[in-house]
Design a protein around this motif. Sequence first.
Motif, PDB file in Angstrom:
ATOM      1  N   ARG A 271      -5.282  32.119   2.990  1.00  0.00           N
ATOM      2  CA  ARG A 271      -6.573  31.777   2.385  1.00  0.00           C
ATOM      3  C   ARG A 271      -6.376  30.976   1.105  1.00  0.00           C
ATOM      4  O   ARG A 271      -7.129  30.048   0.811  1.00  0.00           O
ATOM      5  N   LEU A 272      -5.352  31.341   0.318  1.00  0.00           N
ATOM      6  CA  LEU A 272      -5.069  30.598  -0.904  1.00  0.00           C
ATOM      7  C   LEU A 272      -4.664  29.163  -0.578  1.00  0.00           C
ATOM      8  O   LEU A 272      -5.114  28.208  -1.234  1.00  0.00           O
ATOM      9  N   ALA A 273      -3.813  29.002   0.431  1.00  0.00           N
ATOM     10  CA  ALA A 273      -3.382  27.663   0.824  1.00  0.00           C
ATOM     11  C   ALA A 273      -4.574  26.809   1.239  1.00  0.00           C
ATOM     12  O   ALA A 273      -4.676  25.626   0.878  1.00  0.00           O
ATOM     13  N   LEU A 274      -5.514  27.391   1.990  1.00  0.00           N
ATOM     14  CA  LEU A 274      -6.710  26.656   2.391  1.00  0.00           C
ATOM     15  C   LEU A 274      -7.580  26.316   1.190  1.00  0.00           C
ATOM     16  O   LEU A 274      -8.098  25.195   1.092  1.00  0.00           O
ATOM     17  N   ALA A 275      -7.738  27.276   0.272  1.00  0.00           N
ATOM     18  CA  ALA A 275      -8.580  27.041  -0.903  1.00  0.00           C
ATOM     19  C   ALA A 275      -8.024  25.920  -1.769  1.00  0.00           C
ATOM     20  O   ALA A 275      -8.788  25.126  -2.354  1.00  0.00           O
ATOM     21  N   LEU A 276      -6.704  25.823  -1.853  1.00  0.00           N
ATOM     22  CA  LEU A 276      -6.065  24.809  -2.692  1.00  0.00           C
ATOM     23  C   LEU A 276      -5.845  23.493  -1.949  1.00  0.00           C
ATOM     24  O   LEU A 276      -5.466  22.493  -2.573  1.00  0.00           O
ATOM     25  N   GLY A 277      -6.038  23.506  -0.651  1.00  0.00           N
ATOM     26  CA  GLY A 277      -5.743  22.315   0.131  1.00  0.00           C
ATOM     27  C   GLY A 277      -4.255  22.042   0.247  1.00  0.00           C
ATOM     28  O   GLY A 277      -3.826  20.884   0.355  1.00  0.00           O
ATOM     29  N   MET A 278      -3.454  23.091   0.255  1.00  0.00           N
ATOM     30  CA  MET A 278      -1.995  22.967   0.325  1.00  0.00           C
ATOM     31  C   MET A 278      -1.558  22.999   1.789  1.00  0.00           C
ATOM     32  O   MET A 278      -1.093  24.030   2.305  1.00  0.00           O
ATOM     33  N   ALA A 279      -1.697  21.872   2.470  1.00  0.00           N
ATOM     34  CA  ALA A 279      -1.375  21.808   3.900  1.00  0.00           C
ATOM     35  C   ALA A 279       0.088  22.128   4.164  1.00  0.00           C
ATOM     36  O   ALA A 279       0.430  22.747   5.185  1.00  0.00           O
ATOM     37  N   GLU A 280       0.971  21.746   3.217  1.00  0.00           N
ATOM     38  CA  GLU A 280       2.399  21.983   3.424  1.00  0.00           C
ATOM     39  C   GLU A 280       2.728  23.471   3.426  1.00  0.00           C
ATOM     40  O   GLU A 280       3.691  23.901   4.068  1.00  0.00           O
ATOM     41  N   TRP A 281       1.953  24.296   2.719  1.00  0.00           N
ATOM     42  CA  TRP A 281       2.162  25.740   2.755  1.00  0.00           C
ATOM     43  C   TRP A 281       1.775  26.303   4.124  1.00  0.00           C
ATOM     44  O   TRP A 281       2.376  27.261   4.606  1.00  0.00           O
ATOM     45  N   THR A 283       1.831  24.654   7.063  1.00  0.00           N
ATOM     46  CA  THR A 283       2.726  24.207   8.139  1.00  0.00           C
ATOM     47  C   THR A 283       4.146  24.725   7.994  1.00  0.00           C
ATOM     48  O   THR A 283       4.911  24.721   8.960  1.00  0.00           O
ATOM     49  N   ASP A 284       4.518  25.170   6.800  1.00  0.00           N
ATOM     50  CA  ASP A 284       5.869  25.678   6.572  1.00  0.00           C
ATOM     51  C   ASP A 284       5.954  27.125   7.059  1.00  0.00           C
ATOM     52  O   ASP A 284       5.501  28.059   6.395  1.00  0.00           O
ATOM     53  N   THR A 285       6.520  27.321   8.229  1.00  0.00           N
ATOM     54  CA  THR A 285       6.557  28.663   8.831  1.00  0.00           C
ATOM     55  C   THR A 285       7.381  29.661   8.025  1.00  0.00           C
ATOM     56  O   THR A 285       7.179  30.872   8.146  1.00  0.00           O
ATOM     57  N   SER A 286       8.300  29.178   7.177  1.00  0.00           N
ATOM     58  CA  SER A 286       9.104  30.097   6.356  1.00  0.00           C
ATOM     59  C   SER A 286       8.268  30.789   5.293  1.00  0.00           C
ATOM     60  O   SER A 286       8.703  31.788   4.713  1.00  0.00           O
ATOM     61  N   LEU A 287       7.043  30.274   5.052  1.00  0.00           N
ATOM     62  CA  LEU A 287       6.170  30.876   4.050  1.00  0.00           C
ATOM     63  C   LEU A 287       5.124  31.804   4.657  1.00  0.00           C
ATOM     64  O   LEU A 287       4.318  32.384   3.930  1.00  0.00           O
TER      65      LEU A 287
END
Length: 400
Positions: A271-281, A283-287
């Motif tokens: 949810r944080l990644a979506l709120a910030l628009g951090m697409a790389e977070w 798609t990065d499966t290690s996260l």
Amino acid sequence: MSSMQFSAPDQRQASGFAHDDDLPLAGLRVLDLSQGIAGPYCGLVLRQQGAQVIKVEPPQGDWSRHMGRGRDGLSAIFLTCNAGKQGVCIDAGTPEGRAQLQRLASHADVIVQNYRPGVADRMGVGWETLSERKPSLVYVSISGWGGSGPMVHMPALDTTMQAATGMMHANCGADGKPRRVGLYVVDYATGLYAAQATLAAVLRQARTGRGRHVEVAMLQAAAALQNYLTIDAAMFPGQDGVAFNAPTGLFDTRDGRQIYVSMLNDAMFQRLALALGMAEWITDTSLHASSGRRHRAAELNQALGACIAQGTLAHWTELLARHDILFAPARRPDELPQDPQVRHLKVFADHAVPGLGTVPLAGLPGAAGGAQMLEPAPRLGEHNAQWLGQDSAAAFASSG
């Protein structure tokens, strides 16, 4: 918020708060012989549950009267830990003083003391002596290192106990150096543990008629508070601790405020990644799992910090709340009483202290009625006439 009402001193002495039958400890008399924080805070918890608490101070007063900044012989610590108590001043170094102390003790249901081992015995108010005379007595001894053992006679303070128990190490700063927790957390925790153990002993007293010697050490309290850290160290010997989740930390906003963001689980990270628009977070499966994020905490915190710096506190408050992200603005203590939720719950009551004005006094969490209507902390020897004077017999008979 509700306001506390105070009677005149002579009326207060005649109509004690302990007579309120709605409170669970009404009718219980506590003799508080302690000084500082841990013992007095234990007494405060009992007082807020309805007990009558008589606080005994030496001629120089409880040393917490002079902790930090003070006004008119009072400090914030003393006011906090001794509200609602009745105060007497006794010189226990004299035969008359010891006799007065022993008389007060003979009328108490609970005694709280934090003298070094052996001191109470020399004054005639030790556990062995008093419990023999009154088998139902609940006697509370609070110490730094416990009542026996190789360090029994060593002095202890909150700060030194934080160092000795590893708490300062758990609170390392950005430079990796241990540092003390700013609050007197060991003292207050010790007081709370002591109050809990006292209540258990009072319950046993009510059921069986038998008293108990309750012994609580600051060492025990500090260990109990951080037991998960000692267990973690035992599970992973020789390894440094790692972050529990990431990103987590205190970040600066564009308008000069600070906000703390805390990551609870994997779903919240998404949810944080979506709120910030951090697409790389995303798609990065290690996260996707906290186990992967923990080892990249510095990287994730730096990225989140860069985002937070671009918006105001109001912006992040709205955005993070909308996406159900754990966060809180970093406030100063003086801002807390004005928080809308704090005001709604009546966490503080307006506490009128003669000569000082009104201060915010926090009620006991979970206690009936919220913030309790307590009298101000006593002036040194304020109630001597009531409890030590010619009419003291009437006071003992009419209260408690």
